[in-house]
Design an enzyme around this catalytic site. Structure first.
Site, PDB file in Angstrom:
ATOM      1  N   ASP A 221       0.837  -1.198   0.000  1.00 53.43           N
ATOM      2  CA  ASP A 221       0.000   0.000   0.000  1.00 53.43           C
ATOM      3  C   ASP A 221       0.871   1.247   0.000  1.00 53.43           C
ATOM      4  O   ASP A 221       1.449   1.616   1.029  1.00 53.43           O
ATOM      5  CB  ASP A 221      -0.911  -0.032   1.227  1.00 53.43           C
ATOM      6  N   ARG A 504     -22.670 -14.942  15.021  1.00 52.28           N
ATOM      7  CA  ARG A 504     -21.273 -15.249  15.340  1.00 52.28           C
ATOM      8  C   ARG A 504     -20.412 -15.274  14.085  1.00 52.28           C
ATOM      9  O   ARG A 504     -19.303 -14.738  14.066  1.00 52.28           O
ATOM     10  CB  ARG A 504     -21.196 -16.603  16.055  1.00 52.28           C
TER      11      ARG A 504
END
Length: 554
Positions: A221, A504
């Site tokens: 990046d 979950r």
């Protein structure tokens, strides 16, 4: 060259023109910490095979969390290691309430939706790939890097994002200002040397990730503004057997750029203690300094993707890249810069004390009361949050709220109050709870009596074990991928009302939880869990629902 717009219709597109420029030296906002070495576990990850039933996991979900998942002898989570050196430049998350998308992965890591494993640790016959991000500052590169890391890790692809700005902050002593010419093309010799050291440290970690940790996808990046610099990267990576895929983020809409500056850049460690207006002004100058020297991707021999205005249009060059890069393209077609929150809420109680999957019972009177209180609580919370944003100068209208439920009666009836008040409610069959199979309606004590061997296997691996004729958490994670992609695509707020097993798994995706953690995640009926997105990591807030008592997990 192929161009894809938001409706996914392909068309040919001419290559954009290019110029020539300088070094790449930018990165995202993030707190700095020493690097972790690796994750270790007292429970070795189970082997995975495309053809074996042990790919799927756990059995019944729901009312027995304290007995099934929280006993240390039955199940042990991976140990969090202390950070060492500068390898990953990230602090390991210490709880499931911290986004673990930047945590280092061990070479033997197994992901929630991973279908199989290999001796090399690499999947889909894709080898080693470095995704090199290209783009001016405030174009959403950090958001892109983190989102790709989250999704690829979920699939089982060992991925890590290397943000060049983090390495710059490590190489510049705390309390020392960045050289005035650091972000300029014609920098002084001392500044050029500093930039070269920063880049060398970052690339050294990329190579270490591939060679020592059996990594498969590294995301580099940085601005990477010049054709010459990009060619050097391709040559270096090729010599090490690493394929290079460029992704350029292009943005010409001022409102997107301004939103990126406000939501991401001014929270950077670079601007700690700055006045907000001065920070924005300074960062915009950084951008203007780079624009005259920036060269868009136009190298015909490179494999690259151009992403326009955060997903409005996608352009591909040399698109015959194999399964994994094309899977990345598919994901990017669903990705947008998300400003909306995701809320998780349990369904209300049913008319049955121990609800059976086959009976699909209606809400009880208590459940209908809960549905009304849930609706009032969330709407009041959203109003207060909107008022707070306006107080801080954000004059954007209140975000739209969309409600998703499964097709099960309890979830649909829990959403009825939202529908009465004019909110869009959508039923999605993928959001149905894990199928309990032969264990439908059994208590934990009955399970131990009827399926003692299955219970013992389940205690060792509650994520991948599946009871007879039942689904596992792994099965559920694979089933929920279309929902995950749509969550990425929708910019507005989403409320998901579902069974605790579904919550979950979706929470596990958004917070980058491991399969060790997912079966033990706690969702009380008397609270709403809010996931607040940001470019660098997601945050969690728990909203109390007053007037509702919590007992079992059913």
């Amino acid at each position: 060259m192929i161009s894809l717009s938001s409706d996914s219709s392909p068309s040919t597109s001419p290559s954009p023109s290019a110029s020539i420029s300088s070094e790449d030296h930018d990165g995202p906002p993030s707190p700095m910490a020493n690097a972790p070495s690796s994750l270790t576990s007292s429970l070795s990850p189970p082997g995975l095979s495309t053809f074996h039933a042990d790919l799927a996991t756990s059995p019944i979900t729901g009312g027995f969390a304290s007995q099934m998942y929280l006993t240390p002898s039955a199940f042990t989570s991976p140990m969090r290691t202390q950070s060492v050196g500068s390898k990953y430049l990230r602090h390991q998350s210490s709880s499931v309430d911290e986004d673990a998308v930047h945590d280092a992965l061990s070479p033997t890591h197994v992901s929630p939706a991973q279908l199989y494993s290999t001796e090399s640790g690499r999947l889909f016959h894709a080898g080693k790939i470095c995704i090199v991000l290209v783009g001016l500052p405030a174009r959403g590169k950090t958001h892109l890097a983190v989102s790709l890391t989250r999704y690829l890790r979920w699939l089982g692809v060992k991925t890590h994002a290397f943000h060049l700005g983090d390495y710059r902050r490590v190489h510049i002593a705390p309390g020392t200002d960045v050289p005035d010419d650091y972000f300029l093309v014609n920098a002084s010799p001392s500044t050029v040397i500093l930039r070269q050291r920063v880049m060398a440290a970052c690339k050294a970690d990329v190579y270490r990730f591939f060679e020592e940790d059996r990594g498969q996808v590294a995301i580099y990046d940085a601005v990477n503004p010049t054709s010459a610099g990009r060619r050097v990267l391709v040559k270096e990576f090729s010599q090490r057997g690493i394929q290079t895929l460029f992704i350029e983020s292009i943005c010409d809409r001022p409102e997107i750029i301004e939103a990126n500056v406000r939501s991401v850049k001014i929270s950077s460690p670079d601007y700690i203690g700055w006045n907000e207006k001065e920070a924005i002004k300074h960062y915009l100058k950084r951008i203007s300094d780079k624009i005259p020297h920036y060269e868009t991707l136009d190298e015909p021999e490179f494999s690259y993707i151009k992403l326009y205005n955060a997903g409005e249009r996608i352009l591909l060059n040399n698109s015959r890249m194999g399964y994994l890069p094309n899977r990345i393209v598919f994901y990017l077609m669903n990705l947008h810069i998300k400003s909306g929150c995701v809320y998780f809420a349990r369904a209300g109680r049913s008319t049955e004390q121990m609800p059976r999957y086959k009976s699909d019972p209606h809400l009880s009177d208590e459940g209908r009361t809960y549905a009304r209180i849930l609706t009032d609580t969330l709407l009041e919370h959203r109003r207060s949050e909107h008022t707070a944003r306006r107080t801080h100068g954000d004059n954007s209208p209140e975000r739209e709220l969309i409600v998703w439920t499964s097709t099960r009666r309890r979830t649909v009836e829990t959403s009825a109050e939202f529908e009465k008040r004019g909110f869009s409610c959508r039923q999605r069959p993928q959001l149905s709870q894990m199928h309990p199979g032969s264990c439908d309606g059994l208590s934990w004590q009955e399970l131990e009596k009827q399926f003692p061997e299955e219970v013992e296997v389940h205690k060792k691996d509650p994520y991948r074990h599946r009871f007879p004729r039942a689904e596992s958490y792994h099965d559920l994670a694979v089933r929920l991928e279309p929902v995950i992609l749509e969550m990425e695509r929708i910019p507005n707020d989403i409320l998901i009302i579902a069974h605790v097993s579904v919550l979950r798994v979706l929470y596990g995706y958004l917070m980058a939880c491991s399969p060790f953690d997912i079966p033990a995640l706690d969702f009380e009926r008397n609270e709403i869990v809010e996931i607040i997105p940001s470019a660098y990591n997601n945050k969690v807030k728990r909203i109390k629902i007053y007037g509702v008592e919590e007992s079992e997990t059913l």
